[in-house]
Scaffold this motif. Structure first.
Motif, PDB file in Angstrom:
ATOM      1  N   VAL A  62      28.036  52.819  35.591  1.00  0.00           N
ATOM      2  CA  VAL A  62      28.839  51.681  35.172  1.00  0.00           C
ATOM      3  C   VAL A  62      28.825  50.674  36.325  1.00  0.00           C
ATOM      4  O   VAL A  62      28.279  50.946  37.385  1.00  0.00           O
ATOM      5  CB  VAL A  62      30.293  52.100  34.840  1.00  0.00           C
ATOM      6  CG1 VAL A  62      30.334  53.024  33.628  1.00  0.00           C
ATOM      7  CG2 VAL A  62      30.965  52.761  36.039  1.00  0.00           C
ATOM      8  N   GLU A  74      30.604  44.327  43.555  1.00  0.00           N
ATOM      9  CA  GLU A  74      30.127  45.142  42.440  1.00  0.00           C
ATOM     10  C   GLU A  74      29.388  46.361  42.972  1.00  0.00           C
ATOM     11  O   GLU A  74      28.566  46.241  43.872  1.00  0.00           O
ATOM     12  CB  GLU A  74      29.167  44.344  41.555  1.00  0.00           C
ATOM     13  CG  GLU A  74      29.777  43.120  40.934  1.00  0.00           C
ATOM     14  CD  GLU A  74      28.814  42.379  40.019  1.00  0.00           C
ATOM     15  OE1 GLU A  74      27.698  42.881  39.744  1.00  0.00           O
ATOM     16  OE2 GLU A  74      29.180  41.287  39.566  1.00  0.00           O
ATOM     17  N   HIS A 121      31.956  44.959  27.588  1.00  0.00           N
ATOM     18  CA  HIS A 121      33.075  45.875  27.412  1.00  0.00           C
ATOM     19  C   HIS A 121      33.488  46.352  28.793  1.00  0.00           C
ATOM     20  O   HIS A 121      32.628  46.753  29.597  1.00  0.00           O
ATOM     21  CB  HIS A 121      32.686  47.094  26.572  1.00  0.00           C
ATOM     22  CG  HIS A 121      32.242  46.782  25.189  1.00  0.00           C
ATOM     23  ND1 HIS A 121      33.081  46.235  24.237  1.00  0.00           N
ATOM     24  CD2 HIS A 121      31.044  46.954  24.585  1.00  0.00           C
ATOM     25  CE1 HIS A 121      32.411  46.094  23.101  1.00  0.00           C
ATOM     26  NE2 HIS A 121      31.177  46.521  23.290  1.00  0.00           N
ATOM     27  N   SER A 122      34.790  46.328  29.057  1.00  0.00           N
ATOM     28  CA  SER A 122      35.274  46.793  30.353  1.00  0.00           C
ATOM     29  C   SER A 122      36.642  47.445  30.208  1.00  0.00           C
ATOM     30  O   SER A 122      37.373  47.190  29.258  1.00  0.00           O
ATOM     31  CB  SER A 122      35.366  45.627  31.340  1.00  0.00           C
ATOM     32  OG  SER A 122      36.265  44.645  30.865  1.00  0.00           O
ATOM     33  N   GLN A 124      39.987  47.534  32.446  1.00  0.00           N
ATOM     34  CA  GLN A 124      40.548  46.761  33.550  1.00  0.00           C
ATOM     35  C   GLN A 124      41.930  47.294  33.907  1.00  0.00           C
ATOM     36  O   GLN A 124      42.732  47.570  33.021  1.00  0.00           O
ATOM     37  CB  GLN A 124      40.615  45.279  33.172  1.00  0.00           C
ATOM     38  CG  GLN A 124      39.246  44.733  32.785  1.00  0.00           C
ATOM     39  CD  GLN A 124      39.239  43.250  32.498  1.00  0.00           C
ATOM     40  OE1 GLN A 124      40.201  42.535  32.775  1.00  0.00           O
ATOM     41  NE2 GLN A 124      38.139  42.775  31.933  1.00  0.00           N
ATOM     42  N   LYS A 135      37.890  46.489  37.812  1.00  0.00           N
ATOM     43  CA  LYS A 135      37.356  46.551  36.451  1.00  0.00           C
ATOM     44  C   LYS A 135      36.170  47.506  36.445  1.00  0.00           C
ATOM     45  O   LYS A 135      35.441  47.603  37.437  1.00  0.00           O
ATOM     46  CB  LYS A 135      36.852  45.175  36.003  1.00  0.00           C
ATOM     47  CG  LYS A 135      37.890  44.084  36.024  1.00  0.00           C
ATOM     48  CD  LYS A 135      37.282  42.736  35.680  1.00  0.00           C
ATOM     49  CE  LYS A 135      38.323  41.638  35.809  1.00  0.00           C
ATOM     50  NZ  LYS A 135      37.766  40.332  35.426  1.00  0.00           N
ATOM     51  N   VAL A 136      35.970  48.159  35.315  1.00  0.00           N
ATOM     52  CA  VAL A 136      34.817  49.028  35.124  1.00  0.00           C
ATOM     53  C   VAL A 136      34.090  48.537  33.874  1.00  0.00           C
ATOM     54  O   VAL A 136      34.615  48.642  32.763  1.00  0.00           O
ATOM     55  CB  VAL A 136      35.233  50.510  34.970  1.00  0.00           C
ATOM     56  CG1 VAL A 136      34.014  51.383  34.694  1.00  0.00           C
ATOM     57  CG2 VAL A 136      35.997  50.984  36.203  1.00  0.00           C
ATOM     58  N   TYR A 137      32.898  47.946  34.085  1.00  0.00           N
ATOM     59  CA  TYR A 137      32.084  47.444  32.971  1.00  0.00           C
ATOM     60  C   TYR A 137      31.059  48.493  32.564  1.00  0.00           C
ATOM     61  O   TYR A 137      30.526  49.218  33.417  1.00  0.00           O
ATOM     62  CB  TYR A 137      31.329  46.168  33.381  1.00  0.00           C
ATOM     63  CG  TYR A 137      32.172  44.924  33.272  1.00  0.00           C
ATOM     64  CD1 TYR A 137      32.116  44.138  32.133  1.00  0.00           C
ATOM     65  CD2 TYR A 137      33.028  44.550  34.296  1.00  0.00           C
ATOM     66  CE1 TYR A 137      32.892  42.996  32.020  1.00  0.00           C
ATOM     67  CE2 TYR A 137      33.800  43.408  34.192  1.00  0.00           C
ATOM     68  CZ  TYR A 137      33.734  42.639  33.054  1.00  0.00           C
ATOM     69  OH  TYR A 137      34.506  41.513  32.950  1.00  0.00           O
TER      70      TYR A 137
END
Length: 164
Positions: A62, A74, A121-122, A124, A135-137
């Motif tokens: 991710v 990131e 889509h994440s 947060q 956040k995790v995308y």
């Protein structure tokens, strides 16, 4: 209902990052989050912090993002194993390693919105002061498609958490 300035910020830059919209409107990122159009955000209590972090470990690579306004950091990696200790969720992986204060999280949001021409889509995590902790995308392949199984895993977790 959005503030007038928040509505204007959405109208001016509808696909901008939430942090940019918050700055334009003079409000918190959480306020922007709670005023996203229907279906773009599903919010749950931060008390699910550990459960969500542990569930995301099975998703594979991710993108973990921390955005301070001056720095957007990131890391592309799977969510590593973690353990609770001294009030923190301690990530024990490489390259993703660190200490996340569990009780600082008020809200966890499952966000699905278009940004830069693509649906993202994440998950947060928001603190009590209305700022985004991280956040995790979902991950993407070389063709910018979601990695296999991640979109379904995201939807399943979101729907299960929303159902309570």
């Amino acid at each position: 209902m959005p503030h007038t300035t928040l509505a204007a910020a959405f109208a001016e830059k509808p696909m901008a990052p939430l942090e940019d919209i918050a700055r334009m409107a003079g409000t918190s990122v959480a306020e922007v989050l709670h005023n996203l159009p229907g279906g773009e955000a599903t919010c749950i209590a931060g008390s699910h912090f550990i459960e969500i972090m542990q569930e995301m470990r099975s998703w594979g690579e991710v993108t973990f993002i921390v955005n301070t306004g001056d720095v957007v950091l990131e890391v592309k990696a799977p969510i590593p194993d973690g353990s609770e200790g001294r009030g923190y969720y301690n990530l024990s992986g490489k390259p993703l390693h660190g200490h996340l204060k569990i009780d600082a999280c008020e809200t966890i949001a499952f966000v699905s919105r278009e940004m830069m021409g693509r649906l993202g889509h994440s998950v947060q995590f928001y603190s009590f002061d209305g700022n985004c902790m991280f956040k995790v995308y979902l991950g993407r392949d070389e063709n910018r498609a979601f990695l296999p199984g991640q979109e379904a895993a995201f939807a399943k977790l979101r729907d299960r958490m929303a159902a309570g």
